[in-house]
Design a protein around this motif. Structure first.
Motif, PDB file in Angstrom:
ATOM      1  N   GLY A 219      11.563   1.349   4.120  1.00 57.17           N
ATOM      2  CA  GLY A 219      11.470   1.019   2.712  1.00 57.17           C
ATOM      3  C   GLY A 219      10.362   0.051   2.353  1.00 57.17           C
ATOM      4  O   GLY A 219      10.038  -0.115   1.171  1.00 57.17           O
ATOM      5  N   ARG A 220       9.761  -0.596   3.346  1.00 61.95           N
ATOM      6  CA  ARG A 220       8.653  -1.515   3.062  1.00 61.95           C
ATOM      7  C   ARG A 220       7.391  -0.731   2.702  1.00 61.95           C
ATOM      8  O   ARG A 220       7.226   0.412   3.116  1.00 61.95           O
ATOM      9  CB  ARG A 220       8.362  -2.404   4.276  1.00 61.95           C
ATOM     10  CG  ARG A 220       9.420  -3.458   4.559  1.00 61.95           C
ATOM     11  CD  ARG A 220       9.001  -4.301   5.750  1.00 61.95           C
ATOM     12  NE  ARG A 220       8.885  -3.496   6.966  1.00 61.95           N
ATOM     13  CZ  ARG A 220       7.901  -3.610   7.859  1.00 61.95           C
ATOM     14  NH1 ARG A 220       6.930  -4.489   7.671  1.00 61.95           N
ATOM     15  NH2 ARG A 220       7.890  -2.845   8.939  1.00 61.95           N
ATOM     16  N   VAL A 221       6.520  -1.373   1.950  1.00 62.07           N
ATOM     17  CA  VAL A 221       5.218  -0.800   1.626  1.00 62.07           C
ATOM     18  C   VAL A 221       4.138  -1.756   2.103  1.00 62.07           C
ATOM     19  O   VAL A 221       4.134  -2.933   1.728  1.00 62.07           O
ATOM     20  CB  VAL A 221       5.056  -0.564   0.113  1.00 62.07           C
ATOM     21  CG1 VAL A 221       3.644  -0.060  -0.201  1.00 62.07           C
ATOM     22  CG2 VAL A 221       6.090   0.433  -0.400  1.00 62.07           C
ATOM     23  N   ARG A 269       6.861   7.187   0.853  1.00 61.52           N
ATOM     24  CA  ARG A 269       6.756   7.278   2.313  1.00 61.52           C
ATOM     25  C   ARG A 269       5.407   7.883   2.678  1.00 61.52           C
ATOM     26  O   ARG A 269       4.991   8.880   2.082  1.00 61.52           O
ATOM     27  CB  ARG A 269       7.870   8.151   2.903  1.00 61.52           C
ATOM     28  CG  ARG A 269       9.270   7.608   2.700  1.00 61.52           C
ATOM     29  CD  ARG A 269       9.527   6.342   3.516  1.00 61.52           C
ATOM     30  NE  ARG A 269      10.897   5.885   3.371  1.00 61.52           N
ATOM     31  CZ  ARG A 269      11.332   5.071   2.413  1.00 61.52           C
ATOM     32  NH1 ARG A 269      10.469   4.640   1.505  1.00 61.52           N
ATOM     33  NH2 ARG A 269      12.593   4.700   2.347  1.00 61.52           N
ATOM     34  N   GLY A 270       4.739   7.303   3.661  1.00 66.43           N
ATOM     35  CA  GLY A 270       3.475   7.848   4.140  1.00 66.43           C
ATOM     36  C   GLY A 270       2.281   7.182   3.489  1.00 66.43           C
ATOM     37  O   GLY A 270       2.377   6.141   2.836  1.00 66.43           O
ATOM     38  N   ALA A 271       1.104   7.796   3.679  1.00 69.71           N
ATOM     39  CA  ALA A 271      -0.156   7.248   3.171  1.00 69.71           C
ATOM     40  C   ALA A 271      -0.373   7.666   1.718  1.00 69.71           C
ATOM     41  O   ALA A 271      -0.165   8.820   1.357  1.00 69.71           O
ATOM     42  CB  ALA A 271      -1.322   7.719   4.032  1.00 69.71           C
ATOM     43  N   GLY A 272      -0.820   6.722   0.909  1.00 71.27           N
ATOM     44  CA  GLY A 272      -1.134   7.001  -0.484  1.00 71.27           C
ATOM     45  C   GLY A 272      -2.136   5.985  -0.992  1.00 71.27           C
ATOM     46  O   GLY A 272      -2.435   4.998  -0.314  1.00 71.27           O
ATOM     47  N   THR A 273      -2.649   6.217  -2.171  1.00 71.50           N
ATOM     48  CA  THR A 273      -3.669   5.332  -2.740  1.00 71.50           C
ATOM     49  C   THR A 273      -3.375   5.062  -4.200  1.00 71.50           C
ATOM     50  O   THR A 273      -3.147   5.993  -4.974  1.00 71.50           O
ATOM     51  CB  THR A 273      -5.071   5.964  -2.608  1.00 71.50           C
ATOM     52  OG1 THR A 273      -5.358   6.186  -1.228  1.00 71.50           O
ATOM     53  CG2 THR A 273      -6.133   5.043  -3.176  1.00 71.50           C
TER      54      THR A 273
END
Length: 443
Positions: A219-221, A269-273
């Motif tokens: 759950g962390r970012v 969840r995962g990579a994002g911008t």
């Protein structure tokens, strides 16, 4: 961890994803159109499947054909790369429903950020700064005019369902608004299936700043620094760098905090911008959009952070724990997009590659999708390769990027390499004091 991966994309990004998969011992499965049968991402894969004719609708946008290829080859996971189906919630849902691991955020998260107005309202609710604008879609000329008068001219007219710099125009007054709204409405209806518009305040002198985020399974970012993406033609990026010369430590902390909130708002969840506009006059930044996928410019973050973002995507999708240091980056990195287009007007120039000689040397990385003998087709984006330069400081990174651009030899199709050499000598760019209008001033 899954043991086989189908890459639902082409060219340099498909090849780059496959490289990490091979390092992890994962079997790679390429898909390709008729035009791409001999490209490196196809010939280097463990297995390759033809999925349709050269036009994207028949191949890389053909969900049934891609899922059939995955079923036939026993693929346990699918990575969409960027573009094509990467931000289509229907594709993500179809992959999940087929019992295949989806390398990306949930369909719900993709959908939440896919509409600019919905995303904007969501950001407001989570205290992420947004530019003055409307909270409801604009569907006709009268409502567009009323919204623009409320906000104040000039305004930016955007396709609510658009992304990646497509479907945007500036209106300076009511007369130009009517023309631009009609144009963007028609374009958006054809390309995105929705003609809804968003009207926002237009800032004449802005920098384009984005933040790489990584949503973890607990759950962390994580916020892994900013990238400067202000060198653009027709709202399309050509050069990116990290860190940004415009971002001081205090602003960086605010950007990172806002980006963590933005991603956490959709349980990402995962990579994002998270993308922002930075007003060069006031120093304020505003949410632009979220790209729920891997970015073209991800290599510069990898180089200054010493990480592999594709591997992180794999591990998060497989349910594993991942963590990286969010502290200061090491050095500076610049990415040059090498496109099959002329270096002056940036008009496409596809063709067969007679000579392809990539640069090398300390601090230089090349992610390419072609080699000599291949043909750059007219059906897809003109990106042929990315030249990435890394150094202990910005001046070194610029020098290495300039050398690499000068040494890269491509004959056959047109290329914009000469533009990159020119840019890297430009006083504005060298000083780090530039904005999204830099190319217009160079021309």
């Amino acid at each position: 961890m899954f043991s086989s991966l189908l890459i639902a994309n082409r060219g340099e990004i498909a090849r780059r994803i496959a490289r990490t998969a091979r390092d992890l011992g994962i079997r790679t499965i390429a898909v390709h159109s008729e035009a791409d049968a001999d490209l490196p991402h196809v010939t280097e894969a463990d297995e390759a499947v033809a999925i349709g004719a050269s036009d994207p609708a028949s191949s890389y946008l053909n969900i049934p054909a891609i899922l059939e290829a995955a079923k036939r080859t026993g693929a346990e996971a699918i990575h969409p790369g960027y573009g094509f189906l990467s931000e289509k919630p229907a594709f993500a849902a179809a992959v999940v429903d087929a019992g295949i691991t989806w390398i990306g955020p949930s369909p719900r998260a993709i959908e939440a950020m896919g509409d600019k107005i919905n995303a904007r309202n969501l950001m407001i609710a989570h205290n992420v700064p947004v530019a003055p604008g409307g909270g409801e879609p604009v569907t006709d000329a009268d409502s567009a005019r009323a919204e623009a008068e409320r906000i104040g001219y000039p305004v930016m007219v955007k396709a609510a369902a658009g992304g990646g710099g497509m479907g945007m125009a500036v209106a300076q007054d009511a007369e130009s608004l009517a023309a631009q709204a009609e144009k963007i409405h028609g374009f958006a209806t054809r390309l995105f299936g929705s003609g809804d518009l968003l009207i926002e305040r237009y800032y004449p002198r802005v920098r384009h700043i984005e933040v790489q985020v990584l949503g973890l399974n607990d759950g962390r970012v994580l916020a892994l620094g900013e990238r400067e993406c202000s060198v653009q033609r027709r709202h399309q990026k050509l050069v990116e760098e990290t860190p940004s010369a415009a971002v001081d430590p205090a602003m960086r902390e605010r950007l990172m905090d806002a980006s963590r909130r933005a991603a956490a708002a959709i349980d990402y969840r995962g990579a994002g911008t998270i993308e922002y506009l930075l007003d060069a006059d006031s120093g304020e930044f505003f949410f632009l959009e979220m790209n729920t996928r891997l970015q073209v410019e991800h290599p510069i973050t990898e180089l200054v952070r010493g990480i592999d973002l594709v591997e992180a995507q794999f591990r998060i999708a497989a349910g594993e724990d991942v963590s990286f240091d969010e502290s200061a980056p090491s050095g500076h990195a610049i990415e040059l997009r090498v496109n099959a287009e002329d270096p002056k007007r940036f008009l496409p120039g596809p063709g067969t590659i007679d000579t392809w000689t990539e640069p090398s040397g300390e601090g230089v990385r090349v992610d390419s999708g072609y080699r000599a003998g291949n043909t750059v087709p007219r059906f897809y984006d003109s990106l042929m390769a990315k030249v990435v330069a890394h150094g202990p400081d910005r001046a070194t990174a610029i020098a290495r990027a300039k050398r690499a651009a000068s040494e890269f030899v491509i004959a056959g199709p047109k290329s914009n390499l000469a533009f990159h050499v020119e840019l890297l000598d430009n006083p504005e760019f060298v000083a780090g004091d530039y904005d999204t209008g830099i190319i217009g001033r160079m021309r």
